[in-house]
Each structure stands twice: as structure tokens, then as C-alpha cells.
Design a protein around this motif. Structure first.
Motif, PDB file in Angstrom:
ATOM      1  N   ASP A 212       0.801  -1.222   0.000  1.00 44.93           N
ATOM      2  CA  ASP A 212       0.000   0.000   0.000  1.00 44.93           C
ATOM      3  C   ASP A 212       0.840   1.282   0.000  1.00 44.93           C
ATOM      4  OD1 ASP A 212       0.983  -0.306   2.541  1.00 44.93           O
ATOM      5  OD2 ASP A 212      -0.925  -0.012   3.576  1.00 44.93           O
ATOM      6  N   SER A 213       2.143   1.165  -0.222  1.00 42.77           N
ATOM      7  CA  SER A 213       3.002   2.354  -0.269  1.00 42.77           C
ATOM      8  C   SER A 213       2.559   3.278  -1.394  1.00 42.77           C
ATOM      9  CB  SER A 213       4.464   1.962  -0.484  1.00 42.77           C
ATOM     10  OG  SER A 213       4.991   1.335   0.656  1.00 42.77           O
ATOM     11  N   GLN A 214       2.726   4.567  -1.185  1.00 46.73           N
ATOM     12  CA  GLN A 214       2.317   5.562  -2.165  1.00 46.73           C
ATOM     13  C   GLN A 214       3.491   6.479  -2.491  1.00 46.73           C
ATOM     14  OE1 GLN A 214      -0.872   7.556  -0.130  1.00 46.73           O
ATOM     15  NE2 GLN A 214      -2.372   5.951  -0.581  1.00 46.73           N
ATOM     16  N   LEU A 215       3.496   6.992  -3.716  1.00 48.64           N
ATOM     17  CA  LEU A 215       4.520   7.947  -4.107  1.00 48.64           C
ATOM     18  C   LEU A 215       3.855   9.251  -4.531  1.00 48.64           C
ATOM     19  CD1 LEU A 215       7.783   7.401  -6.006  1.00 48.64           C
ATOM     20  CD2 LEU A 215       6.385   9.375  -6.539  1.00 48.64           C
ATOM     21  N   PHE A 216       4.246  10.342  -3.870  1.00 50.68           N
ATOM     22  CA  PHE A 216       3.763  11.676  -4.196  1.00 50.68           C
ATOM     23  C   PHE A 216       4.856  12.410  -4.964  1.00 50.68           C
ATOM     24  CE2 PHE A 216       1.116  10.370  -0.760  1.00 50.68           C
ATOM     25  CZ  PHE A 216      -0.081  11.073  -0.872  1.00 50.68           C
ATOM     26  N   ALA A 217       4.512  12.934  -6.136  1.00 47.74           N
ATOM     27  CA  ALA A 217       5.461  13.694  -6.944  1.00 47.74           C
ATOM     28  C   ALA A 217       5.084  15.171  -6.883  1.00 47.74           C
ATOM     29  CB  ALA A 217       5.437  13.204  -8.383  1.00 47.74           C
ATOM     30  N   PHE A 218       5.921  15.979  -6.224  1.00 45.43           N
ATOM     31  CA  PHE A 218       5.688  17.416  -6.160  1.00 45.43           C
ATOM     32  C   PHE A 218       6.248  18.052  -7.432  1.00 45.43           C
ATOM     33  CE2 PHE A 218       4.666  16.552  -1.865  1.00 45.43           C
ATOM     34  CZ  PHE A 218       3.936  17.645  -1.389  1.00 45.43           C
ATOM     35  N   LEU A 219       5.384  18.722  -8.191  1.00 51.61           N
ATOM     36  CA  LEU A 219       5.746  19.280  -9.487  1.00 51.61           C
ATOM     37  C   LEU A 219       5.839  20.806  -9.393  1.00 51.61           C
ATOM     38  CD1 LEU A 219       3.238  17.160 -11.625  1.00 51.61           C
ATOM     39  CD2 LEU A 219       5.525  16.522 -10.831  1.00 51.61           C
ATOM     40  N   ASN A 220       6.993  21.337  -9.704  1.00 55.11           N
ATOM     41  CA  ASN A 220       7.216  22.769  -9.566  1.00 55.11           C
ATOM     42  C   ASN A 220       6.540  23.532 -10.700  1.00 55.11           C
ATOM     43  OD1 ASN A 220       8.121  25.280  -8.926  1.00 55.11           O
ATOM     44  ND2 ASN A 220      10.296  24.812  -9.085  1.00 55.11           N
ATOM     45  N   ASP A 221       5.466  24.216 -10.373  1.00 56.93           N
ATOM     46  CA  ASP A 221       4.778  25.046 -11.362  1.00 56.93           C
ATOM     47  C   ASP A 221       4.893  26.525 -10.997  1.00 56.93           C
ATOM     48  OD1 ASP A 221       3.156  24.941  -9.120  1.00 56.93           O
ATOM     49  OD2 ASP A 221       1.282  24.812 -10.249  1.00 56.93           O
ATOM     50  N   SER A 222       5.970  26.878 -10.288  1.00 59.10           N
ATOM     51  CA  SER A 222       6.150  28.260  -9.826  1.00 59.10           C
ATOM     52  C   SER A 222       6.336  29.234 -10.977  1.00 59.10           C
ATOM     53  CB  SER A 222       7.354  28.347  -8.886  1.00 59.10           C
ATOM     54  OG  SER A 222       7.172  27.536  -7.748  1.00 59.10           O
ATOM     55  N   ASN A 223       7.055  28.799 -12.026  1.00 61.82           N
ATOM     56  CA  ASN A 223       7.366  29.704 -13.122  1.00 61.82           C
ATOM     57  C   ASN A 223       6.763  29.288 -14.453  1.00 61.82           C
ATOM     58  OD1 ASN A 223       9.247  31.556 -11.684  1.00 61.82           O
ATOM     59  ND2 ASN A 223      10.401  29.666 -11.406  1.00 61.82           N
ATOM     60  N   VAL A 224       6.483  27.990 -14.596  1.00 69.27           N
ATOM     61  CA  VAL A 224       5.885  27.490 -15.841  1.00 69.27           C
ATOM     62  C   VAL A 224       4.787  26.500 -15.486  1.00 69.27           C
ATOM     63  CG1 VAL A 224       7.962  27.799 -17.244  1.00 69.27           C
ATOM     64  CG2 VAL A 224       7.625  25.653 -16.013  1.00 69.27           C
ATOM     65  N   SER A 225       3.811  26.381 -16.379  1.00 70.17           N
ATOM     66  CA  SER A 225       2.732  25.421 -16.149  1.00 70.17           C
ATOM     67  C   SER A 225       3.224  24.012 -16.459  1.00 70.17           C
ATOM     68  CB  SER A 225       1.525  25.761 -17.027  1.00 70.17           C
ATOM     69  OG  SER A 225       1.881  25.717 -18.398  1.00 70.17           O
ATOM     70  N   VAL A 226       2.640  23.036 -15.785  1.00 68.87           N
ATOM     71  CA  VAL A 226       3.009  21.642 -15.985  1.00 68.87           C
ATOM     72  C   VAL A 226       2.045  21.029 -16.994  1.00 68.87           C
ATOM     73  CG1 VAL A 226       3.311  19.399 -14.886  1.00 68.87           C
ATOM     74  CG2 VAL A 226       3.911  21.493 -13.648  1.00 68.87           C
ATOM     75  N   SER A 227       2.601  20.340 -17.961  1.00 62.91           N
ATOM     76  CA  SER A 227       1.795  19.738 -19.018  1.00 62.91           C
ATOM     77  C   SER A 227       0.818  18.710 -18.458  1.00 62.91           C
ATOM     78  CB  SER A 227       2.704  19.071 -20.050  1.00 62.91           C
ATOM     79  OG  SER A 227       1.971  18.261 -20.930  1.00 62.91           O
ATOM     80  N   HIS A 228      -0.406  18.692 -19.012  1.00 59.47           N
ATOM     81  CA  HIS A 228      -1.385  17.698 -18.601  1.00 59.47           C
ATOM     82  C   HIS A 228      -0.908  16.280 -18.928  1.00 59.47           C
ATOM     83  CE1 HIS A 228      -4.507  20.436 -17.302  1.00 59.47           C
ATOM     84  NE2 HIS A 228      -4.375  21.139 -18.422  1.00 59.47           N
ATOM     85  N   SER A 229      -0.110  16.149 -19.984  1.00 57.53           N
ATOM     86  CA  SER A 229       0.397  14.826 -20.347  1.00 57.53           C
ATOM     87  C   SER A 229       1.330  14.281 -19.280  1.00 57.53           C
ATOM     88  CB  SER A 229       1.126  14.892 -21.695  1.00 57.53           C
ATOM     89  OG  SER A 229       2.261  15.735 -21.625  1.00 57.53           O
ATOM     90  N   VAL A 230       2.103  15.162 -18.626  1.00 52.03           N
ATOM     91  CA  VAL A 230       2.978  14.732 -17.534  1.00 52.03           C
ATOM     92  C   VAL A 230       2.147  14.276 -16.342  1.00 52.03           C
ATOM     93  CG1 VAL A 230       4.646  15.545 -15.809  1.00 52.03           C
ATOM     94  CG2 VAL A 230       4.941  16.141 -18.219  1.00 52.03           C
ATOM     95  N   ILE A 231       1.144  15.059 -15.997  1.00 54.33           N
ATOM     96  CA  ILE A 231       0.279  14.716 -14.870  1.00 54.33           C
ATOM     97  C   ILE A 231      -0.445  13.398 -15.142  1.00 54.33           C
ATOM     98  CG2 ILE A 231      -1.758  15.425 -13.561  1.00 54.33           C
ATOM     99  CD1 ILE A 231      -0.878  18.326 -14.020  1.00 54.33           C
ATOM    100  N   ASP A 232      -0.981  13.244 -16.356  1.00 51.24           N
ATOM    101  CA  ASP A 232      -1.712  12.014 -16.701  1.00 51.24           C
ATOM    102  C   ASP A 232      -0.788  10.803 -16.686  1.00 51.24           C
ATOM    103  OD1 ASP A 232      -4.024  13.461 -16.986  1.00 51.24           O
ATOM    104  OD2 ASP A 232      -3.869  13.639 -19.171  1.00 51.24           O
TER     105      ASP A 232
END
Length: 256
Positions: A212-232
């Protein structure tokens, strides 16, 4: 996801690494190894191998450190030096006059090659936004937020995956009565290649952790938007993408 599908993905990744790796003789003693892994300039990472006694020495020839310094990211401060050395130590990589170096035997050559490439990617990502235009490193921002949020963690944890390769993760939050083990990785440059590399790390590591371990990926969107393809892509492989601008939404799950 069934085990056969994961097995195929890992085999496909290994095949891709082999097919896209190019060797070239450089001078009398050195072999240049061009890998399919991309740096922040979208150039293929290269390392150099030389026979040394009964083993080999592998080096980046100073590329990563020199590139960062030339790009306006000085590494002289004690905090950055400590972060650099801690990151490299996690992969068993040494630094010698700005060169990243590992020593290998014929038996562990593949593992050591993997380690130095992962160290190059990790250092490149750590300092990607550490320029005159950015006040702090993204991993420092994540660390400060975890501490201000009273989220307990262990930093810079290395796990051995099913492949036998070691993988370094930024933070691990231990299991509690309410939540399972949570692994946290900070991506300062959340592009496609970084997401794919993280997916492989997780697929290779997940079977060696609690179910049941989980991995959280914090994505830096401070200066640029993160692509939906990366999130998906991250969601498709059961990772938990968290935009930095929406980090408070993950606070309760991480603090529990």
C-alpha cells in the motif's frame, strides 16, 4: 495493474536503454558512452569509461558541475555543497575536481553506470532552477514546507528495485495508523523525461515496498505550467502528482 504488464514495461525500458546507447573510442584509453537520458538542454548525457587495473573508472568529465556553474548556478555555499555531497553519496558517486566519478568492477559495471547517470540527473534537477532569478532550490522549498506543516520525514532514502538497481528518493514519510508509507519526490523541472524516469524508479521499486506504499510527486509550477500529459502519465502508473501551487491539498494525507 497486473504483474505481466509491469514486467513488460521494465523489459521495454531495459531494451530501450541498450538500443539507444552508443559507444565511441576516444583516444587510446577512453570510451565515450552516449546514453538516451537527456539533460536540461535536451542533450544526451555522456559518460566516459577507462580501464583501471582489474576494474574501470567512470566519469562525466566535469560536465554537470561545469554546466551548472556556467549557467549561473554557483555551488560554493556550504548549504549547496552539503546538498551536492549528500546527493552524490546516495549513489556512491564521488566528486574529484568537479568531475563525478565512480569505480566499477566487471561484475557491477552496469550498476555503477546506472548510479552515475542517476547522480547526474539528480544533481542537474536539484539545481535546475538555482539561478540568479530564483531565490531557493525547489527541494529546499519542499523541505521547508514539510517542516512548517509538521510532517515528519526521512530525507534522501535509497531503495533497491527489482532490477537490482538503487534508486534515491527525496523523502520518505513512515507508515502511521491512518496512512501507509508515503514516498515524496520533488521534480523541479517536471517535463516528460523526468516523469518517465520517475515512473521507472517507482515501477522498479514498488514491488520491494509494502503493497500500500504511495509515491507523491511534487511538481514545480512556480514559473511554468506543468503539461497535462505529464500529470496524466504519473496518474496512469498510480503515482500522486501534486502541483506545488496546490500543495496544501496534500497536507492532511502527508501529515497523518
Amino acid at each position: 495493474m497486473i504483474i505481466e504488464e509491469v514486467e513488460k514495461l521494465l523489459n521495454d525500458y531495459t531494451r530501450w536503454l541498450k538500443d539507444k546507447t552508443i559507444l565511441k573510442q576516444v583516444g587510446k584509453d577512453w570510451v565515450e558512452i552516449t546514453t538516451p537520458h537527456l539533460d536540461r538542454h535536451n542533450d544526451c548525457l555522456q559518460i566516459y569509461a577507462r580501464k583501471e587495473g582489474n576494474g574501470f573508472v567512470l566519469t562525466d568529465d566535469g560536465y554537470i558541475i561545469t554546466d551548472l556553474v556556467n549557467s549561473g548556478c554557483p555551488l560554493e555555499s556550504p548549504k549547496r555543497q552539503e546538498l551536492l555531497k549528500t546527493t552524490l553519496a546516495g549513489f556512491g558517486v564521488q566528486i574529484d575536481r568537479d568531475q563525478l566519478v565512480v569505480h566499477a568492477t566487471p561484475d557491477n559495471f552496469s550498476l555503477k553506470k546506472h548510479n552515475i547517470i542517476q547522480a547526474m540527473l539528480a544533481v542537474n534537477d536539484l539545481f535546475f532552477l538555482a539561478s540568479p532569478y530564483v531565490a531557493s532550490l525547489f527541494v529546499e522549498d519542499v523541505t521547508n514546507w514539510l517542516e512548517l506543516s509538521d510532517i515528519r520525514y526521512t530525507p534522501n532514502v535509497k531503495f533497491t528495485g527489482k532490477s537490482g538497481y538503487d534508486h534515491m528518493f527525496n523523502f520518505v514519510i513512515p507508515k502511521s495508523r491512518k496512512q501507509p508509507e508515503r514516498i515524496v519526490q520533488a521534480l523541479s523541472n517536471p517535463k516528460k523525461d523526468a516523469a518517465e524516469a520517475l515512473v521507472f524508479k517507482w515501477l522498479d521499486t514498488r514491488e520491494t515496498r509494502a503493497a500500500d506504499s504511495q509515491l507523491f510527486a511534487f511538481l514545480n509550477d512556480s514559473n511554468v505550467s506543468v503539461s497535462h500529459s505529464v500529470i496524466d502519465a504519473l496518474k496512469n502508473y498510480a503515482l500522486e502528482p501534486v502541483l506545488w501551487s496546490q500543495r496544501e491539498q496534500a497536507k492532511e494525507r502527508l501529515a497523518a
